[in-house]
Motif scaffolding. Structure first.
Motif, PDB file in Angstrom:
ATOM      1  N   LEU A   1      44.880  39.650  48.240  1.00  0.00           N
ATOM      2  CA  LEU A   1      45.065  40.958  47.613  1.00  0.00           C
ATOM      3  C   LEU A   1      46.210  40.915  46.606  1.00  0.00           C
ATOM      4  O   LEU A   1      46.099  41.475  45.505  1.00  0.00           O
ATOM      5  N   PHE A   2      47.299  40.249  46.974  1.00  0.00           N
ATOM      6  CA  PHE A   2      48.433  40.131  46.056  1.00  0.00           C
ATOM      7  C   PHE A   2      48.036  39.379  44.787  1.00  0.00           C
ATOM      8  O   PHE A   2      48.388  39.770  43.666  1.00  0.00           O
ATOM      9  N   MET A   3      47.280  38.308  44.932  1.00  0.00           N
ATOM     10  CA  MET A   3      46.820  37.539  43.774  1.00  0.00           C
ATOM     11  C   MET A   3      45.902  38.380  42.896  1.00  0.00           C
ATOM     12  O   MET A   3      46.000  38.350  41.660  1.00  0.00           O
ATOM     13  N   THR A   4      45.022  39.133  43.535  1.00  0.00           N
ATOM     14  CA  THR A   4      44.071  39.964  42.792  1.00  0.00           C
ATOM     15  C   THR A   4      44.791  41.060  42.018  1.00  0.00           C
ATOM     16  O   THR A   4      44.490  41.312  40.846  1.00  0.00           O
ATOM     17  N   LEU A   5      45.744  41.723  42.662  1.00  0.00           N
ATOM     18  CA  LEU A   5      46.505  42.771  41.977  1.00  0.00           C
ATOM     19  C   LEU A   5      47.342  42.180  40.838  1.00  0.00           C
ATOM     20  O   LEU A   5      47.482  42.799  39.776  1.00  0.00           O
ATOM     21  N   SER A   6      47.880  40.983  41.050  1.00  0.00           N
ATOM     22  CA  SER A   6      48.694  40.347  40.009  1.00  0.00           C
ATOM     23  C   SER A   6      47.874  40.063  38.764  1.00  0.00           C
ATOM     24  O   SER A   6      48.300  40.369  37.640  1.00  0.00           O
ATOM     25  N   ILE A   7      46.697  39.494  38.947  1.00  0.00           N
ATOM     26  CA  ILE A   7      45.906  39.159  37.780  1.00  0.00           C
ATOM     27  C   ILE A   7      45.359  40.412  37.098  1.00  0.00           C
ATOM     28  O   ILE A   7      45.274  40.475  35.867  1.00  0.00           O
ATOM     29  N   THR A   8      45.043  41.445  37.867  1.00  0.00           N
ATOM     30  CA  THR A   8      44.571  42.697  37.263  1.00  0.00           C
ATOM     31  C   THR A   8      45.663  43.312  36.396  1.00  0.00           C
ATOM     32  O   THR A   8      45.414  43.735  35.257  1.00  0.00           O
ATOM     33  N   PHE A   9      46.879  43.335  36.909  1.00  0.00           N
ATOM     34  CA  PHE A   9      48.002  43.893  36.151  1.00  0.00           C
ATOM     35  C   PHE A   9      48.300  43.040  34.915  1.00  0.00           C
ATOM     36  O   PHE A   9      48.647  43.561  33.848  1.00  0.00           O
TER      37      PHE A   9
END
Length: 310
Positions: free
Chosen positions: A257-265
């Motif tokens: 989830l952290f990786m996904t949110l990072s790349i989205t941002f």
């Protein structure tokens, strides 16, 4: 030839798409004449990746025919290749200059639509807000997330499920990835958007750190010009997360989830996408996940076909 066609017919749809999509790109390039403007020097990275993949396929094929690998490794090689193949299909859009085909067919750029929708939803394009958050450290993290997590999440997940022996999950994820990528690439052509970093660069008053130019040059060496709507850098990580969520423990879920949110941002912070691109990418992921999860498996399809024959 007939044997080859029969083999292709027996492939699942996602495998067939890995050949059908670049064939369509080639047809459009020939019809529009954009193929005459190929620039090998400007596409060295893309052409090298394509050549390397072809050489690997040609080198592995006789070994697979002679069963030189274990059955488990052989299964992986036969089922994993469509993922890099569809990614290389994207490179054909750049190599065959499909942006010229957009001009040929007089398909208008849709950046104004994205700006208008962002303004309706958020007051102005989202990247304009984020320019005031810029710091060297955050930029470095955003560049790392943008460059590495896009591939690490889906390919790492496929490798994990292969290692765990969860073949059905592997195949479902592969199918979802290829459907999402192929559909997204088609939308790039139908709804061309060049992105904030190019279209509205003069509206940014806070520059990104100078080292960001190195990242942009690296990305641009593989990039098709109008690859913004929907944001596949948003869709693919979210699709991977949603498809695999029930299969992981909470520590792994938290990391993903952290990786996904990072790349989205990062897509917004680095000015590659509008807010609407990101929303569309997330919705596209939801649609593909719902579709794949409610599709019958290949095993069920074969059972239905056998029932009909009897």
């Amino acid at each position: 030839m007939q044997h080859l066609l029969q083999t292709l017919r027996n492939w699942p749809i996602d495998k067939q798409l890995t050949l059908f999509f670049p064939t369509c790109v080639l047809a459009i390039a020939l019809l529009s004449g954009s193929i005459q403007s190929i620039e090998p020097i400007q596409n060295k990275a893309a052409l090298f990746a394509a050549l390397l993949f072809i050489l690997l396929i040609l080198g592995l094929r006789p070994l697979l025919q002679r069963h030189q690998f274990s059955s488990n490794t052989e299964w992986f090689l036969r089922e994993f290749w469509p993922v890099p193949a569809i990614l290389l299909g994207y490179l054909t859009m750049r190599a065959f200059r499909l942006e010229l085909a957009v001009d040929f067919f007089q398909i208008p750029l849709r950046d104004n639509w994205m700006i208008e929708l962002d303004t309706i939803l958020f007051g102005q394009p989202v990247p304009l807000y984020l320019q005031y958050w810029i710091t060297p450290g955050l930029t470095l993290w955003m560049e790392f997330a943008y460059l590495h997590f896009y591939y690490l999440l889906p390919i790492g997940s496929l490798l994990y499920f292969y290692w765990q022996g969860q073949r059905q999950t592997f195949l479902h994820l592969r199918k979802a990835l290829i459907y999402a990528l192929t559909g997204g690439f088609c939308l790039y052509f139908i709804l061309p958007v060049v992105g904030p970093v190019t279209y509205m660069h003069d509206q940014f008053v806070v520059p990104l750190p100078a080292n960001h130019e190195i990242l942009y040059d690296a990305v641009n060496s593989f990039r098709y010009l109008y690859d913004c709507f929907p944001s596949l850098h948003t869709a693919i990580p979210w699709l991977t997360l949603l498809m695999t969520w029930p299969r992981h423990s909470w520590p792994i879920k938290s990391i993903l989830l952290f990786m996904t949110l990072s790349i989205t941002f990062s897509t917004l912070y680095l000015r590659y996408h509008y807010g609407m691109d990101v929303i569309a990418g997330f919705l596209w992921a939801l649609l593909i996940v719902h579709w794949v999860k409610h599709q019958p498996s290949e095993q069920q399809n074969r059972l239905v076909s056998a029932t009909k024959l009897t």
